[in-house]
Structure formats: C-alpha cells, structure tokens
Enzyme design. Structure first.
Site, PDB file in Angstrom:
ATOM      1  N   TRP A 220      29.243  77.436  44.680  1.00 28.86           N
ATOM      2  CA  TRP A 220      29.909  78.430  43.985  1.00 28.86           C
ATOM      3  C   TRP A 220      29.482  79.999  44.669  1.00 28.86           C
ATOM      4  O   TRP A 220      29.622  80.863  43.981  1.00 28.86           O
ATOM      5  CB  TRP A 220      29.476  78.729  42.438  1.00 28.86           C
ATOM      6  CG  TRP A 220      29.829  77.482  41.686  1.00 28.86           C
ATOM      7  CD1 TRP A 220      31.053  76.905  41.556  1.00 28.86           C
ATOM      8  CD2 TRP A 220      28.851  76.705  40.640  1.00 28.86           C
ATOM      9  NE1 TRP A 220      30.893  75.811  40.806  1.00 28.86           N
ATOM     10  CE2 TRP A 220      29.461  75.719  40.335  1.00 28.86           C
ATOM     11  CE3 TRP A 220      27.519  76.898  40.676  1.00 28.86           C
ATOM     12  CZ2 TRP A 220      29.116  74.874  39.469  1.00 28.86           C
ATOM     13  CZ3 TRP A 220      26.899  76.033  39.948  1.00 28.86           C
ATOM     14  CH2 TRP A 220      27.600  74.772  39.197  1.00 28.86           C
ATOM     15  N   HIS A 221      29.200  79.769  46.114  1.00 24.43           N
ATOM     16  CA  HIS A 221      28.696  80.973  46.601  1.00 24.43           C
ATOM     17  C   HIS A 221      29.793  81.360  47.692  1.00 24.43           C
ATOM     18  O   HIS A 221      29.557  81.984  48.776  1.00 24.43           O
ATOM     19  CB  HIS A 221      27.477  80.938  47.448  1.00 24.43           C
ATOM     20  CG  HIS A 221      26.230  80.545  46.594  1.00 24.43           C
ATOM     21  ND1 HIS A 221      25.078  79.995  46.931  1.00 24.43           N
ATOM     22  CD2 HIS A 221      26.152  80.591  45.055  1.00 24.43           C
ATOM     23  CE1 HIS A 221      24.195  79.935  45.716  1.00 24.43           C
ATOM     24  NE2 HIS A 221      24.886  80.239  44.654  1.00 24.43           N
ATOM     25  N   TYR A 222      31.243  81.143  47.430  1.00 26.16           N
ATOM     26  CA  TYR A 222      31.987  81.723  48.129  1.00 26.16           C
ATOM     27  C   TYR A 222      32.398  83.018  48.397  1.00 26.16           C
ATOM     28  O   TYR A 222      31.972  83.702  47.312  1.00 26.16           O
ATOM     29  CB  TYR A 222      33.377  80.980  47.436  1.00 26.16           C
ATOM     30  CG  TYR A 222      33.858  80.855  46.314  1.00 26.16           C
ATOM     31  CD1 TYR A 222      34.572  82.005  45.781  1.00 26.16           C
ATOM     32  CD2 TYR A 222      33.510  80.129  45.426  1.00 26.16           C
ATOM     33  CE1 TYR A 222      34.688  82.144  44.446  1.00 26.16           C
ATOM     34  CE2 TYR A 222      33.691  79.910  44.146  1.00 26.16           C
ATOM     35  CZ  TYR A 222      34.511  81.112  43.581  1.00 26.16           C
ATOM     36  OH  TYR A 222      34.715  81.023  42.326  1.00 26.16           O
ATOM     37  N   HIS A 223      32.619  83.587  49.476  1.00 30.59           N
ATOM     38  CA  HIS A 223      32.761  85.105  49.893  1.00 30.59           C
ATOM     39  C   HIS A 223      33.871  85.122  50.943  1.00 30.59           C
ATOM     40  O   HIS A 223      34.385  84.208  51.355  1.00 30.59           O
ATOM     41  CB  HIS A 223      31.492  85.520  50.175  1.00 30.59           C
ATOM     42  CG  HIS A 223      30.835  84.665  51.334  1.00 30.59           C
ATOM     43  ND1 HIS A 223      30.237  83.647  51.118  1.00 30.59           N
ATOM     44  CD2 HIS A 223      30.644  84.932  52.648  1.00 30.59           C
ATOM     45  CE1 HIS A 223      29.850  82.982  52.158  1.00 30.59           C
ATOM     46  NE2 HIS A 223      30.168  83.760  53.015  1.00 30.59           N
TER      47      HIS A 223
END
Length: 575
Positions: free
Chosen positions: A513-516
């Site tokens: 969940w560390h999309y950017h």
C-alpha cells in the site's frame, strides 16, 4: 511431511489475506464527536471558504487542522467517520473493514493492471485507518533532496507524534526476527527510534499501549472548531475554474455530491491567497485533476471532458513498492503483532515482519480479502467461483485446527522503486477506480533488490535467533513452495519459482500500500505543491512523491500536511 505441506497450502489464502490485507484496524478508544464534522447532506447548496481541501486522508486532516487556526476551511471526505463503526473500531472485527465490499466500506478495493489486488482508503483518516500502523520518519538525505526545511520538518513530525505515535511492545516472535536480522548482517542494531538509519531497529506504531489505533483523523483534535467544517460522504466531481479574462485558469470552487446524490457547490471567498488543495491520495488526486480538465488532452477528450489545461504528466510515473514475503509456520504459539521491526539494508530492500496466533478468531470466522466467502481465491477461475464452491471452501477452512494458523510472515519491500507506470480514467464517475499500472520489476535493479531481500529473509529463517519458531524439518525451499501456493495475486505461477528467486519475486509480488506518484513535483506541481499552469490550486499528498519516503510513508505524509499548512500560514503573514 507431505500432508503437512498440503494443509499449509489450504490455509494460505486465510493467512495471506489476514496478515497483509487486514493489518489495518482503524480504531480509537472513544468515538470522537467533533462539533465541526457533519454529513454532506446537511451542507447548504452553496457555501464559501478561504480554503477548500479535497480529501480528508493522511495529509488532508493535518493540513485542515493547521489552516483552520487562522482561516475558514472546508474539508471534503468521500467516506465516513472512522469512529463508531464496529467493523473498524473493535479488535474482534480485525480485518473485516478490508473484506467489506459495500459502497460505505472504509476501504475501496482495486486491482492494478499488473494483477495485484490492492486497496485505497475511503474514510476520514484515509490510509492511516487501513495500514499496518508502522511509524517511521524519512531519512535526512530524503529531506534534503526534496528541498524541505529540516527544522520545520522535525517540528512537524513532533506535532504529529504527540497524538498518533507510540513505542510498540516487542515480544518473543518479533524479538527473534530482530535478532535474526542482526545475525543475518543487517547491522548495526539501532534500538527503538523513529529515525531512518541503516541497520536493524524497532520503529514506532500508531497503536497505543491498549491496542487502539490512532489515525490522521485524530489530528483534527488540534483544529480550531470555529474555523473548520468537515463534510462526510462528500464526493467531489470536479474543480471549477475561472478562464475568461484570465491569463491562465484560476481555481475558484468545487462541485460535490452528498450521499443522496444531491449536488452542492463550494467556492473560495474573495482573496488572492485563498486556495483549493487536493489531498485525495495517489489514485484520487490525479483522477480528480483529470475529471476537472487537467491532464493529457487526448485522453480527456476521449472521455468528453473539456480540456482546461493540456498536462500530459498527470497520472504518469505511478509507482508501488513491490512486496514479497515468506510464511513460516511455527511449532510454538506466537504473539499477534503487526509491523514493529525493520531491517534497513545497504542494498535497497527493507525487511519487516508480522505474526499472529489465532487469525481465524471471531464469529463467524472471516478470512479477509482472500476469503472464499467473497470468491477472491485466485486459484479458482472466476467462472468456477460458484456459491457451492465457495461454501465448500468456507467449510474446509472452518474445520482446520487452530494450530494451522500459528506462525508469521517475514517480508521484504523494494526501496524506491525505479519501475514506474501510469494511471488512466475508466469512467467520468469519481466513485469508480481509475485504471492503474505499476509495472512491478520492469527495471532490473528492482528485481535485484527483491532477490537480495529474499536471500536475507532466508538467512533470518536459518538463524539461531529464529530457530525455535521454525519446524526443523521444513527447509527454506519448502517454505518458498508453500508461499507460492498462496493466492496473493492474480498472476500465473511458474514451477521453477522456488528455484529461481527472480521468478519467485515476479510470481508472488504483492502490495504493501505504498503506491505514490501521478502528480510529481517538477512535472505536475512545483516545489510549493502549486499545480503548474493554473492558479489557486495545490496538490499535497503522496501523489507528489517521486520516491517513497523512509521504510513506510505514512509518518511523512502526515508530516507533510502539517508542514505545508504552517508554510502556507507563514506565507500569508509575510505577504
């Protein structure tokens, strides 16, 4: 031993879903009754504010709390409150929020075009209500690289930490992982710290000593209640621009709909310093810009969206830190733990861990995002996911001995990453997910880091420190094979994946969940997060990151909301 392996394959879906797609339980000891928080249905048809913030998530809440000290602020959140929902607030409901597919769920599932199942926040507090709770700052080199004021950064982190950050209790299993990391060469051991330091450390957590989660929504306790209005279930459809007679477009309002579908407009009050800020996250912010006419012109025209500004970089450069893990069944009971220990390696991979003893607790049992109850077992083709097949899978899982749920995962996450993708609109409905591609492991350097990370995990598993939590007869190759049976994504599996670690990385890739990306500094916004080519509009959230900060970004995203709020107030005072 063969039958033992089959049993683990059977429970793989439960363990994968519960440990990695349910690590978030958004809770607080007592429901907060903010006087400034209302349902959007109670909002007037037209209203006026000094600042309008689109998105009440990890950045939007601290930003709103800060700006409200001196000015009138409207914070628009498409989801509901994190307080008082038993699926969110009660430990007994662990994981149910991410299994909830209803329109009012605090999480919204999406599957990237890569075939990786993911989730985005749809609740006040955003992703801080759905994550594993790990709290750690960005490195000093990162702060210098992006050009932030180091003193204000530290002050802003401290402001956040007073409310949401705690030292976790490190028990036997996490201690074994910690000592195994040091034994595997991830040194030095730096003890408990929020700082980003090479070696092994204990990080912070947003879970307090009583096990209650504190989210970005809790930072609103610092708001001026007379200066802030928070509207829930307020879905922004577009940003409004003044164009006629202006040298370039000027943002001056938004349109949003409430839970009943009624349309509302909110406008900026007269004043050259008043602004709209988009803080809707890495998926939501580029999506809203496009829906408002800022984006690649050909793509917008294909969706019959009037082009306000041809901005081809909106939605480009999407990244998601690929995560891979190995499950280790334990002969001993293990504590329930989320992310507490992290190994920050020199080669560009982060090692973390999570464990649990009774993952199937609660009545009825819920196996999370990969539960057969919702037909998400990727090993079963969609057309074969009949109710009868689902019922049989539920029955089989429910009959398992509790010992089958004893153990934990050790995971590695690739730093960066270098590989990037893109985001496109699928519809003009802001409630629909955009299409996103992350291109995991497209760049060889990312794959190399993953392989070294898995090799480090193997050394931890074989370490003396971890030996009591591993079955002696289970080799690392057998653990890799077991993990390959987990339905962690929708990708095909290859027989050689337990031999080729490169193939193992590709076949078992997951999200953490560390999309950017999508609204990068220098491409879509400037260093003050002002959108290039228009006036009175900024984007402040993880969509602006070229590189994910620290080992886990939530602390920095919350810090950024506070940091930019203070800077914007200072700018107004000095002008």
């Amino acid at each position: 031993m063969e039958g033992f392996g089959r049993r683990w394959t059977l429970v793989a879906a439960a363990l994968a879903g519960i440990l990695f797609l349910q690590l978030g339980l958004c809770s607080a000891e007592k429901a907060r009754n903010y006087t400034f928080m209302h349902e959007a249905t109670s909002s007037p048809e037209i209203s006026y504010y000094d600042y309008i913030i689109v998105g009440g998530g990890t950045a939007g809440c601290p930003l709103a709390a800060t700006l409200s000290q001196n000015y009138s602020v409207l914070l628009l959140e498409r989801g509901g409150s994190p307080y008082g929902n038993p699926n969110i607030t009660n430990l007994e409901g662990f994981g149910q929020a991410l299994s909830d597919l209803s329109p009012n769920s605090p999480s919204q599932r999406f599957v990237s075009e890569d075939g990786v199942i993911n989730a985005r926040g749809r609740v006040l507090g955003g992703g801080s209500c759905l994550n594993a709770g790990f709290y750690t700052r960005a490195g000093t080199g990162y702060v210098k690289q992006v050009g932030w004021d180091g003193r204000l950064v530290n002050e802003s982190y401290a402001w956040v930490e007073k409310v949401v950050a705690f030292q976790p209790p490190v028990k036997a299993w996490q201690s074994a992982v910690r000592d195994g990391l040091v034994e595997a060469g991830v040194v030095p051991y730096n003890g408990f710290t929020y700082d980003h330091l090479y070696g092994t450390k204990i990080g912070g957590t947003i879970f307090d000593p009583d096990g209650h989660r504190h989210t970005a929504a809790d930072l609103l306790q610092n708001a001026n209640p007379n200066g802030l209005t928070v509207l829930l279930h307020a879905t922004v459809h577009k940003i409004l621009f003044r164009i006629k007679g202006k040298p370039r477009p000027v943002a001056h309002g938004v349109t949003f709909r409430d839970a009943l579908g009624k349309k509302h407009r909110a406008y900026l009050r007269n004043g050259s310093k008043n602004e709209i800020i988009v803080s809707a996250g890495a998926l939501g912010s580029p999506q809203i810009l496009m829906l408002s006419g800022l984006g690649p012109a050909a793509h917008l025209k294909a969706h019959n969206i009037t082009v306000v500004l041809d901005q081809p970089m909106v939605g480009q450069g999407m990244s998601d830190n690929p995560m891979n893990a190995i499950f280790i069944p334990s002969p001993l009971p293990v504590e329930v733990s989320l992310i507490q220990v992290v190994g920050i390696t020199q080669f560009g991979s982060y090692i973390e861990a999570a464990s649990g003893q009774n993952f199937a607790g609660g009545a009825p049992r819920d196996y999370g995002m990969f539960s057969p109850k919702i037909g998400q077992l990727s090993v079963v083709p969609p057309k074969q996911r009949t109710q009868e097949a689902i019922d049989k899978a539920v029955e089989a899982m429910s009959a398992l001995d509790q010992a089958a749920f004893r153990g934990g995962f050790i995971l590695e996450k690739v730093m960066g990453p270098i590989s990037t993708g893109h985001l496109h609109l699928q519809t003009r409905n802001p409630n629909d997910n955009p299409s996103v591609t992350f291109n995991y492991f497209q760049e060889a350097e990312d794959l190399r880091r993953c392989v070294e990370g898995i090799q480090t995990i193997e050394r931890i598993i074989d370490s003396n420190a971890f030996s009591k939590f591993k079955y002696e007869a289970m080799s690392v190759p057998s653990l890799l094979n077991m993990t390959l049976g987990f339905p962690v994504n929708l990708l095909p599996k290859h027989r050689n994946a337990s031999i080729s670690l490169e193939q193992f990385c590709k076949d078992t890739v997951m999200t953490i969940w560390h999309y950017h990306g999508g609204c990068h500094v220098g491409r879509v916004v400037d260093r003050d997060y002002k959108v290039l080519g228009v006036d009175a509009l900024r984007v402040i959230d993880g969509s602006t990151f070229n590189y994910s900060p620290g080992t886990n970004p939530q602390a920095t995203v919350m810090m950024l909301g506070r940091y930019m709020g203070v800077k914007m107030l200072s700018e107004r005072l000095s002008s």
